[in-house]
Scaffold this motif. Structure first.
Motif, PDB file in Angstrom:
ATOM      1  N   UNK A 101       0.845  -1.186   0.000  1.00  0.00           N
ATOM      2  CA  UNK A 101       0.000   0.000   0.000  1.00  0.00           C
ATOM      3  C   UNK A 101       0.886   1.242   0.000  1.00  0.00           C
ATOM      4  N   UNK A 102       0.567   2.181  -0.910  1.00  0.00           N
ATOM      5  CA  UNK A 102       1.229   3.479  -0.932  1.00  0.00           C
ATOM      6  C   UNK A 102       0.225   4.533  -0.478  1.00  0.00           C
ATOM      7  N   UNK A 103       0.621   5.368   0.473  1.00  0.00           N
ATOM      8  CA  UNK A 103      -0.155   6.555   0.822  1.00  0.00           C
ATOM      9  C   UNK A 103       0.635   7.764   0.352  1.00  0.00           C
ATOM     10  N   UNK A 104       0.021   8.579  -0.524  1.00  0.00           N
ATOM     11  CA  UNK A 104       0.702   9.696  -1.178  1.00  0.00           C
ATOM     12  C   UNK A 104       0.021  10.994  -0.760  1.00  0.00           C
ATOM     13  N   UNK A 105       0.819  11.915  -0.263  1.00  0.00           N
ATOM     14  CA  UNK A 105       0.280  13.199   0.181  1.00  0.00           C
ATOM     15  C   UNK A 105       0.991  14.339  -0.563  1.00  0.00           C
ATOM     16  N   UNK A 106       0.203  15.288  -1.077  1.00  0.00           N
ATOM     17  CA  UNK A 106       0.792  16.439  -1.781  1.00  0.00           C
ATOM     18  C   UNK A 106       1.378  17.383  -0.742  1.00  0.00           C
ATOM     19  N   UNK A 107       2.644  17.702  -0.897  1.00  0.00           N
ATOM     20  CA  UNK A 107       3.335  18.557   0.072  1.00  0.00           C
ATOM     21  C   UNK A 107       2.799  19.984  -0.009  1.00  0.00           C
ATOM     22  N   UNK A 108       2.473  20.548   1.170  1.00  0.00           N
ATOM     23  CA  UNK A 108       2.081  21.975   1.289  1.00  0.00           C
ATOM     24  C   UNK A 108       0.924  22.330   0.351  1.00  0.00           C
ATOM     25  N   UNK A 109      -0.030  21.417   0.217  1.00  0.00           N
ATOM     26  CA  UNK A 109      -1.116  21.678  -0.728  1.00  0.00           C
ATOM     27  C   UNK A 109      -1.995  22.854  -0.293  1.00  0.00           C
ATOM     28  N   UNK A 110      -2.161  23.033   1.007  1.00  0.00           N
ATOM     29  CA  UNK A 110      -2.994  24.156   1.490  1.00  0.00           C
ATOM     30  C   UNK A 110      -2.406  25.483   1.042  1.00  0.00           C
ATOM     31  N   UNK A 111      -1.088  25.553   1.021  1.00  0.00           N
ATOM     32  CA  UNK A 111      -0.457  26.808   0.583  1.00  0.00           C
ATOM     33  C   UNK A 111      -0.724  27.060  -0.905  1.00  0.00           C
ATOM     34  N   UNK A 112      -0.727  25.986  -1.738  1.00  0.00           N
ATOM     35  CA  UNK A 112      -1.074  26.149  -3.148  1.00  0.00           C
ATOM     36  C   UNK A 112      -2.477  26.732  -3.288  1.00  0.00           C
ATOM     37  N   UNK A 113      -3.406  26.144  -2.538  1.00  0.00           N
ATOM     38  CA  UNK A 113      -4.788  26.616  -2.610  1.00  0.00           C
ATOM     39  C   UNK A 113      -4.902  28.072  -2.160  1.00  0.00           C
ATOM     40  N   UNK A 114      -4.248  28.394  -1.041  1.00  0.00           N
ATOM     41  CA  UNK A 114      -4.348  29.765  -0.514  1.00  0.00           C
ATOM     42  C   UNK A 114      -3.692  30.762  -1.450  1.00  0.00           C
ATOM     43  N   UNK A 115      -2.557  30.355  -2.069  1.00  0.00           N
ATOM     44  CA  UNK A 115      -1.799  31.294  -2.888  1.00  0.00           C
ATOM     45  C   UNK A 115      -2.330  31.388  -4.317  1.00  0.00           C
ATOM     46  N   UNK A 116      -2.724  30.242  -4.907  1.00  0.00           N
ATOM     47  CA  UNK A 116      -3.091  30.247  -6.328  1.00  0.00           C
ATOM     48  C   UNK A 116      -4.583  30.016  -6.581  1.00  0.00           C
ATOM     49  N   UNK A 117      -5.320  29.632  -5.550  1.00  0.00           N
ATOM     50  CA  UNK A 117      -6.750  29.421  -5.728  1.00  0.00           C
ATOM     51  C   UNK A 117      -7.097  27.946  -5.918  1.00  0.00           C
ATOM     52  N   UNK A 118      -8.383  27.673  -5.714  1.00  0.00           N
ATOM     53  CA  UNK A 118      -8.823  26.273  -5.741  1.00  0.00           C
ATOM     54  C   UNK A 118      -8.783  25.670  -7.141  1.00  0.00           C
ATOM     55  N   UNK A 119      -9.015  26.447  -8.174  1.00  0.00           N
ATOM     56  CA  UNK A 119      -8.970  25.890  -9.531  1.00  0.00           C
ATOM     57  C   UNK A 119      -7.568  25.394  -9.875  1.00  0.00           C
ATOM     58  N   UNK A 120      -6.570  26.195  -9.493  1.00  0.00           N
ATOM     59  CA  UNK A 120      -5.185  25.744  -9.709  1.00  0.00           C
ATOM     60  C   UNK A 120      -4.882  24.511  -8.863  1.00  0.00           C
ATOM     61  N   UNK A 121      -5.387  24.497  -7.632  1.00  0.00           N
ATOM     62  CA  UNK A 121      -5.195  23.318  -6.776  1.00  0.00           C
ATOM     63  C   UNK A 121      -5.805  22.074  -7.393  1.00  0.00           C
ATOM     64  N   UNK A 122      -7.016  22.221  -7.995  1.00  0.00           N
ATOM     65  CA  UNK A 122      -7.639  21.073  -8.664  1.00  0.00           C
ATOM     66  C   UNK A 122      -6.800  20.604  -9.842  1.00  0.00           C
ATOM     67  N   UNK A 123      -6.214  21.569 -10.596  1.00  0.00           N
ATOM     68  CA  UNK A 123      -5.360  21.182 -11.721  1.00  0.00           C
ATOM     69  C   UNK A 123      -4.142  20.403 -11.248  1.00  0.00           C
ATOM     70  N   UNK A 124      -3.592  20.793 -10.102  1.00  0.00           N
ATOM     71  CA  UNK A 124      -2.445  20.066  -9.532  1.00  0.00           C
ATOM     72  C   UNK A 124      -2.852  18.638  -9.168  1.00  0.00           C
ATOM     73  N   UNK A 125      -4.009  18.500  -8.527  1.00  0.00           N
ATOM     74  CA  UNK A 125      -4.466  17.160  -8.131  1.00  0.00           C
ATOM     75  C   UNK A 125      -4.678  16.261  -9.345  1.00  0.00           C
ATOM     76  N   UNK A 126      -5.267  16.837 -10.418  1.00  0.00           N
ATOM     77  CA  UNK A 126      -5.491  16.037 -11.617  1.00  0.00           C
ATOM     78  C   UNK A 126      -4.169  15.626 -12.264  1.00  0.00           C
ATOM     79  N   UNK A 127      -3.200  16.528 -12.278  1.00  0.00           N
ATOM     80  CA  UNK A 127      -1.895  16.196 -12.856  1.00  0.00           C
ATOM     81  C   UNK A 127      -1.209  15.102 -12.062  1.00  0.00           C
ATOM     82  N   UNK A 128      -1.280  15.203 -10.739  1.00  0.00           N
ATOM     83  CA  UNK A 128      -0.657  14.162  -9.888  1.00  0.00           C
ATOM     84  C   UNK A 128      -1.387  12.832 -10.065  1.00  0.00           C
ATOM     85  N   UNK A 129      -2.728  12.892 -10.219  1.00  0.00           N
ATOM     86  CA  UNK A 129      -3.489  11.657 -10.445  1.00  0.00           C
ATOM     87  C   UNK A 129      -3.050  10.971 -11.724  1.00  0.00           C
TER      88      UNK A 129
END
Length: 529
Positions: free
Chosen positions: A389-417
């Motif tokens: 089992x791998x558990x993968x966590x995006x580092x400092x994701x809250x800062x991405x959301x706060x700094x760049x907005x939720x749409x950019x955060x969603x794009x990051x999640x999709x790219x990592x997926x």
């Protein structure tokens, strides 16, 4: 440290259909349906035909399997029957043999010629076996004349010098038990002579002790056995001479059948079963045989193969007729309901995709992942293999959301997926969105080292994402916790998750953008994070 000395109990409810549905779920991209609502009828009819043919094939398989079971049951019954009868015959022979041994010991007593005939008869034959099918025990002198008789103080004036049991002991040394060929007495009764040799004090031949066993013993033993027409029950000497055949056929008594396949088998195994065409009537039968203890007798039973399958054929005709009627009815129903069932199937499929897929990333959602995790751990326990089992966590994701907005955060999640999907190419690998910015990857069959290498590839592919994909000037990174082990009885899947989670915590505490693995510690299958 987490003890996994028994992950999960097996569950028969998880079958192969569950696994196929799982792969179907994970293989359907978000928003795409494999069946188009415009042309469902032909597809549904084709499916109905496939189901009908599959059902027919399954019923055919069941009927074939029933035939095999009938065959195996008949073979087992034949083996058990000859084993039971041979045990009874062995006890009978042993009882007679003990009587002959007692007479043999009595003849060794000194001064027998000085004892009165009445006392001598008691000394020699007091321990003799008596039964309705037992003849008298005779002591023959070296010339074959009757010397002593169990049922008379005055021996009968008979001579058995030409009898096979007498010539056998006269020509062959040793005092072993001999079972003669069947013969008719003066009264017309069929008898078998069971004998032992008598030697004088110098070891020279001095006569024979013989007991007569009526063939009615075998007749009475066999007639209580319920056999089907075509079945044959036979007792042979180990040289092929027939003592009794059931159903009774006097022409077989004393017949030499040493050339049949049975005696080729008997040289290798003292008890066995096989299938062949009987040489006597060319009927194919299952033949089972068993030696009667250590005595030179063989009990055989032949069950007709035609009889075994006769009842099954009648049953197959009935089942086949019912199956054909059901198939016709089923196809009519499929054609009649094609359009409405097709619309319902499309709606259900949409709901299934929505219920099991994360809408943002297209990966499995948390609920579906938990079901698969439980199933794979049970499966790994049954097969005694590892699951990772791998558990993968995006580092400092809250800062991405706060700094760049939720749409950019969603794009990051999709790219990592997408990076995770590319890294898990095996059909059995399952990727899921585990939480907000946390992903999980289940890797059935992988050991900790292989799982760690795959995690590193995923981590490096995320770190190599270009700004064009993420829309960020700063490339995101992930921390990964890896755990693997072989589930054993007693613990639940949560312990595997806990081990991976602790490893993930260590990865984040070690500066992020790294992979940390849990490891086995000790012989008790323990996961240490």
């Amino acid at each position: 440290m987490i003890d996994t000395s028994g992950l999960f109990a097996t569950d028969a409810a998880y079958d192969r259909r569950e696994r196929d549905w799982r792969f179907e779920d994970t293989a359907i991209p978000q928003g795409h349906l494999p069946i188009h609502a415009g042309a469902p009828v032909k597809r549904l009819i084709a499916l109905g035909c496939a189901v009908t043919l599959s059902f027919s094939a399954f019923c055919g398989f069941v009927m074939i399997d029933m035939g095999k079971r009938d065959y195996e049951r008949a073979r087992t019954e034949a083996v058990n029957l000859v084993a039971t009868i041979s045990a009874d015959v062995a006890r009978k022979m042993e009882l007679i043999d003990l009587s002959l041994r007692a007479v043999q010991d009595g003849l060794k007593l000194p001064d027998l010629d000085r004892i009165s005939p009445a006392i001598l008869n008691l000394v020699l034959f007091d321990h003799s076996a008596t039964a309705p099918d037992m003849g008298s025990i005779l002591v023959l002198d070296r010339n074959g004349s009757v010397k002593f008789e169990a049922r008379s103080l005055i021996p009968r004036p008979d001579n058995f010098a030409q009898a096979d049991f007498f010539t056998h002991h006269r020509n062959i040394g040793g005092d072993g038990l001999f079972i003669g060929a069947p013969f008719r007495s003066k009264r017309g009764t069929w008898l078998v002579g069971i004998s032992r040799r008598v030697d004088d004090s110098s070891g020279n031949f001095d006569g024979v002790i013989v007991a007569g066993l009526q063939l009615s013993y075998f007749y009475d033993l066999f007639k209580v056995v319920s056999i089907a027409p075509g079945d044959k029950l036979t007792v042979f000497r180990d040289d092929g001479i027939v003592l009794m055949r059931w159903p009774f056929d006097a022409s077989f008594v004393g017949r030499d059948l040493s050339g049949i396949q049975l005696f080729t088998q008997y040289k290798k195994y003292r008890a066995n079963s096989y299938e062949l065409n009987f040489a006597t009537d060319n009927v194919r039968r299952i033949a089972a045989y068993h030696q009667a203890g250590d005595k030179p007798l063989i009990v055989t039973f032949g069950r007709s193969v035609e009889t075994i399958y006769a009842e099954g054929r009648a049953r197959a005709w009935i089942i086949g007729s019912v199956v054909i009627a059901l198939c016709i009815f089923n196809m009519g129903l499929v054609i009649f309901l094609a359009r409405s069932l097709n619309r319902r199937a499309i709606a259900e499929q949409k709901l299934a995709v929505m219920a099991t897929t994360d809408s943002l990333t297209g990966l499995c959602n948390r609920r579906r992942f938990d079901e698969i995790l439980d199933y794979e751990c049970r499966r790994a326990q049954r097969d005694s293999r590892s699951v990772a089992l791998l558990l993968i966590d995006v580092d400092n994701f809250k800062q991405y959301n706060d700094q760049f907005g939720h749409q950019t955060g969603d794009a990051v999640l999709m790219a990592i997926a997408r990076c995770i999907e590319v890294g898990t190419r095996r059909p059995a690998d399952i990727a899921a969105r585990y939480g907000g910015e946390e992903f999980a990857v289940l890797l059935p069959g992988l050991a900790i080292k292989d799982a760690f290498d795959l995690a590193e590839r995923i981590r490096k592919s995320v770190a190599a994402l270009s700004p064009d994909i993420t829309g960020l000037d700063v490339t995101p990174t992930v921390s990964i916790g890896v755990a693997a082990g072989t589930p054993v009885d007693g613990l639940s899947p949560e312990f595997l998750v806990m081990a991976a989670d602790k490893a993930l915590y260590r990865a984040k505490a070690s500066g992020r953008n790294c992979t940390v693995r849990a490891a086995f510690a000790g012989v008790g299958r323990t996961l240490a994070a």
